[in-house]
Structure formats: structure tokens, C-alpha cells
Design a protein around this motif. Structure first.
Motif, PDB file in Angstrom:
ATOM      1  N   TRP A  60      35.036  44.980  54.503  1.00 48.51           N
ATOM      2  CA  TRP A  60      35.286  44.274  53.257  1.00 48.51           C
ATOM      3  C   TRP A  60      35.311  42.762  53.442  1.00 48.51           C
ATOM      4  O   TRP A  60      35.605  42.252  54.513  1.00 48.51           O
ATOM      5  N   ASN A  61      34.979  42.080  52.343  1.00 51.39           N
ATOM      6  CA  ASN A  61      35.255  40.660  52.179  1.00 51.39           C
ATOM      7  C   ASN A  61      35.532  40.421  50.696  1.00 51.39           C
ATOM      8  O   ASN A  61      35.458  41.353  49.887  1.00 51.39           O
ATOM      9  N   GLU A  62      35.850  39.205  50.327  1.00 53.04           N
ATOM     10  CA  GLU A  62      36.232  38.937  48.937  1.00 53.04           C
ATOM     11  C   GLU A  62      35.097  39.246  47.969  1.00 53.04           C
ATOM     12  O   GLU A  62      35.323  39.819  46.889  1.00 53.04           O
ATOM     13  N   VAL A  63      33.875  38.890  48.326  1.00 51.32           N
ATOM     14  CA  VAL A  63      32.730  39.116  47.429  1.00 51.32           C
ATOM     15  C   VAL A  63      32.544  40.607  47.166  1.00 51.32           C
ATOM     16  O   VAL A  63      32.331  41.035  46.007  1.00 51.32           O
ATOM     17  N   TYR A  65      34.806  42.974  47.306  1.00 54.06           N
ATOM     18  CA  TYR A  65      35.883  43.446  46.419  1.00 54.06           C
ATOM     19  C   TYR A  65      35.576  43.097  44.964  1.00 54.06           C
ATOM     20  O   TYR A  65      35.737  43.926  44.055  1.00 54.06           O
ATOM     21  N   TYR A  66      35.146  41.866  44.744  1.00 58.12           N
ATOM     22  CA  TYR A  66      34.827  41.463  43.373  1.00 58.12           C
ATOM     23  C   TYR A  66      33.684  42.299  42.798  1.00 58.12           C
ATOM     24  O   TYR A  66      33.735  42.768  41.647  1.00 58.12           O
ATOM     25  N   ASN A 102      44.848  46.460  48.405  1.00 59.60           N
ATOM     26  CA  ASN A 102      44.217  45.215  48.862  1.00 59.60           C
ATOM     27  C   ASN A 102      45.274  44.302  49.453  1.00 59.60           C
ATOM     28  O   ASN A 102      45.851  43.459  48.773  1.00 59.60           O
ATOM     29  N   TYR A 105      43.269  40.550  51.044  1.00 61.54           N
ATOM     30  CA  TYR A 105      42.830  39.484  50.154  1.00 61.54           C
ATOM     31  C   TYR A 105      43.736  39.424  48.928  1.00 61.54           C
ATOM     32  O   TYR A 105      43.416  39.986  47.870  1.00 61.54           O
ATOM     33  N   ARG A 107      44.371  37.033  46.856  1.00 55.38           N
ATOM     34  CA  ARG A 107      43.798  36.351  45.697  1.00 55.38           C
ATOM     35  C   ARG A 107      42.949  37.308  44.870  1.00 55.38           C
ATOM     36  O   ARG A 107      43.010  37.298  43.636  1.00 55.38           O
ATOM     37  N   VAL A 108      42.177  38.171  45.552  1.00 56.12           N
ATOM     38  CA  VAL A 108      41.382  39.183  44.850  1.00 56.12           C
ATOM     39  C   VAL A 108      42.304  40.125  44.091  1.00 56.12           C
ATOM     40  O   VAL A 108      42.042  40.492  42.937  1.00 56.12           O
ATOM     41  N   SER A 109      43.380  40.519  44.733  1.00 54.50           N
ATOM     42  CA  SER A 109      44.333  41.438  44.098  1.00 54.50           C
ATOM     43  C   SER A 109      44.888  40.853  42.817  1.00 54.50           C
ATOM     44  O   SER A 109      44.979  41.540  41.791  1.00 54.50           O
TER      45      SER A 109
END
Length: 393
Positions: A60-63, A65-66, A102, A105, A107-109
Motif C-alpha cells: 500500500w501507499n496513499e495513492v 488507498y485513495y 488504516n 496512513y 491522513r488517508v483515514s
């Protein structure tokens, strides 16, 4: 620590299995009787949920997850508003999965949690109190996660500190043993020097005594008056030889309690042998037998003081004075070298180490300049260690 990580992994896998079963049941209940487009769309949502739940953390990475989260939201909204699918309950699992799973990350959460909550409120026309309640659930979940992460981090730090403490204890023990060996070696070297001096000095005196006694045998018959004068001279030689023997016997004791003063003299002799500085060791009073721990402290203090003289003082003479009064030992090291810039108030690592070592033993240190030039370190140390708390009281 390994057992804690194992339990945590088991707990996460159980949540994953339970979440998969609930999602599969929800899909079967809501979409099996729907149109083909709804069935396919719901299956795509189910697959995206499987990716969200089961994909490894390293993937996983932030992108990602989004992208995965927005695809789930988009498919459900398209099915609902474009193809008139009446079911939107698959939005709810996304809300809770993002909150609970999550952890890498945050911020994603937070962002995806707010987006998902907004979509749920919009689609289901939730009241303000319900929205606030769900928002509260999100904040509580984040708070729990933050506390749990902080607890795990604290546990890791405590374990690291405990490991470092154990390593320091082992290193301290090894240092103490090395110091004892150094003291024994210095004492052995000093005894060897004394043996050599006794051999040379006492041997010469005894040889002279034997020769004069042989002459006395002849003189006693031929010159009785002169023989009487020779007897007094022979007595002087014998008394001097006896004094040297007593010193040797006293300092050659095998008891470790007697290693202290011998080791200090040996250290001075070693330092004298590898430098041009002239060292003079003065024992100004009778000394008791010191515990080996006290000998270690004095040995380390003298060692650091002599090292400072060799490295920084540019001295050509130094004096080491030791005496004992009551239950206190006083060790003074004086040189005739230059004083460092800043005077006695400018203390380096070595002198600060002396101060700390002596204070831990319940002693004190006085550091001063000597007029017209030179430096003096005076240490006052108890024969037996005094606890710092008792000293303050």
C-alpha cells in the motif's frame, strides 16, 4: 515482544475473516436478485473490499488507498443514481474499515472517512444528530488507534531501554573486572620493583655486614677498642636492612585488601617509565586496608589525573600525596605545568569523570590552580562507600 506481535497478527486476521464473511453475506442478500449491471457492479465492489482487507501492508501507499476507496464509493453511487439500485449499505463497511485498519496512513483515514461519511449522509438523508453521532464514532476510533499506537511505541521504547540497560550493566561489570586486573598487574609490577630494590639494597647491606663481621672476628682479638666501634656500625646496617624487610613484607601481602597502595605506587612507576615527567609518591600517614571497591575508585582517579598531566600540563614534575585520617583518605596530585585557559573552572571530560566517580562514592573533589604555575586535584574519599542520600541528610 514476539508474542505481542503474534497476538496482534492473529487478531487482525480474525477481523479480516469476519469482515469478508459479512461482506459476502451482504452482497448475496442485496445484489443476487438485482439486474445484471447491479450484480456485476456489486461484485466489483466486493473484490475491491477484498483488496482493501487482504492486501499486504507493504503493497500500500496513499495513492492506492485513495484509488481503491474512491472506486468503491463511485461504483456504489453510480449503481444507485444511474442504474436505480436501491441498496447502498456497502458504503458502511468502507467507513469502518478505513477507521480501523488504516494505521499506516492516518491522513488517508481522516480524509476518506469524512468523504465516506458525507456520501452515507447524502444517500440516506441522515439527520444532523445521526451525522454527528457517526462523526463521533470516527473520532473515538481514531483516538483509540492513536492511543494503541502510542502504547505499542512506548512498549518498544521500554524494551529498548531495558536492553540498553542490561548491556550497560554487562559493560560496567566488565570494566570493573578489567580495573581489578589492572590493579593486580600494577601491584605485581610494584612488587617486582621492590624485589629488585631489596635484592640490590638489602643484598649489598648483608654482604657488607658479613664482610665486617668476618673482620670483627680478627679485630676482636688484636684491636678490642676498634672492634667495639665497629659493633655500633654493624647494628646500624642491620637495623636498616630490617626496616627494608618490614616494608617489603607489609606491601607483599597476598590479601586483596592490601592491593590499594601498592597498585597506586605501581601505576606511578608505570607512568614514570613512559614519560619524562618526574613523579614523586609520598605516603604521609599509616594506611588501613581498603576494600577492593575503594581501591578501584582511587586507582581510576589517579590514572585520570596522571593522564591529564601527560596530555595537557607540559609539566616536568608532579607530586602524589596520600594520607588517611579517621575513615577518610586524601589523595592529592599536583604538577608544575601550565593551567589550561579558563583555569580550574574549565573542566574537561576526564576531570568531570573524577568528580562524578568520587561523589557517587560519597567523597568530594577540589580542583585548583597552583601559584605561580601548576594544577592540583585533591580528592577526599571515605574508606567505605557512603550512600548519597545519607550524605545529603
Amino acid at each position: 515482544m514476539a508474542s505481542t506481535l503474534k497476538e496482534e497478527k492473529l487478531y487482525i486476521n480474525l477481523i479480516r475473516i469476519l469482515g469478508t464473511l459479512l461482506l459476502a453475506l451482504s452482497y448475496f442478500y442485496e445484489y443476487t436478485n438485482q439486474a445484471a449491471i447491479s450484480l456485476i457492479g456489486g461484485f466489483l465492489v466486493l473484490l475491491l473490499y477484498m483488496v482493501l482487507i487482504w492486501a499486504e501492508t507493504t503493497w500500500w501507499n496513499e495513492v492506492k488507498y485513495y484509488v481503491v476507496s474512491m472506486m468503491i464509493i463511485s461504483i456504489i453511487l453510480v449503481l444507485h443514481y444511474v442504474f436505480d439500485s436501491p441498496h447502498t449499505t456497502l458504503l458502511w463497511p468502507l467507513y469502518f474499515i478505513i477507521l480501523l485498519m488504516n494505521r499506516v496512513y492516518p491522513r488517508v483515514s481522516l480524509i476518506m472517512g469524512l468523504i465516506t461519511l458525507s456520501c452515507i449522509a447524502w444517500v440516506n438523508a441522515l439527520s444532523l444528530s445521526t451525522i454527528l453521532g457517526l462523526l463521533g464514532v470516527m473520532l473515538v476510533a481514531r483516538s483509540i488507534k492513536i492511543r494503541r499506537d502510542a502504547h505499542l511505541l512506548t512498549t518498544l521504547h521500554l524494551k529498548e531501554l531495558d536492553r540498553a540497560h542490561q548491556e550497560l550493566e554487562v559493560a560496567h561489570k566488565e570494566l570493573q573486572e578489567a580495573t581489578v586486573h589492572s590493579i593486580r598487574y600494577a601491584a605485581l609490577e610494584e612488587r617486582t620493583r621492590l624485589s629488585r630494590e631489596i635484592h640490590d639494597g638489602l643484598g649489598h647491606q648483608l654482604t657488607s655486614l658479613i664482610v665486617q663481621l668476618q673482620a670483627l672476628q680478627i679485630m676482636h682479638v688484636t684491636e678490642p677498642e676498634k672492634a667495639s666501634d665497629s659493633i655500633n656500625q654493624l647494628l646500624g646496617i642491620a637495623r636498616q636492612a630490617m626496616a627494608e624487610v618490614r616494608v617489603a613484607v607489609k606491601e607483599w601481602t597476598n590479601d586483596e585488601m592490601g592491593l590499594g597502595i601498592v597498585a597506586l605506587k605501581g601505576l606511578v612507576s608505570q607512568t614514570q617509565g613512559r614519560s619524562s615527567v618526574q613523579f614523586k609518591f609520598n605516603q604521609n600517614s599509616e594506611l588501613s586496608e581498603w576494600p577492593i571497591e575503594t581501591s578501584i575508585v582511587l586507582y581510576r582517579v589517579l590514572q585520570e589525573s596522571l593522564t591529564n598531566i601527560l596530555r595537557h600540563s607540559d609539566a616536568d614534575q608532579a607530586w602524589i600525596d596520600i594520607d588517611e585520617a579517621g575513615d577518610r583518605i586524601q589523595l592529592t596530585v599536583t604538577d608544575n605545568g601550565r593551567t589550561e585557559k579558563g583555569g580550574a573552572g574549565h573542566l574537561g571530560y576526564g576531570l568531570n569523570g573524577i568528580i562524578k566517580r568520587c561523589e557517587e562514592w560519597g567523597g568530594s573533589v577540589s580542583i585548583s590552580s597552583v601559584e605561580p604555575h601548576g594544577f592540583r586535584v585533591k580528592v577526599m574519599l571515605p574508606v567505605e562507600r557512603i550512600a548519597i542520600v545519607e550524605e545529603k541528610e
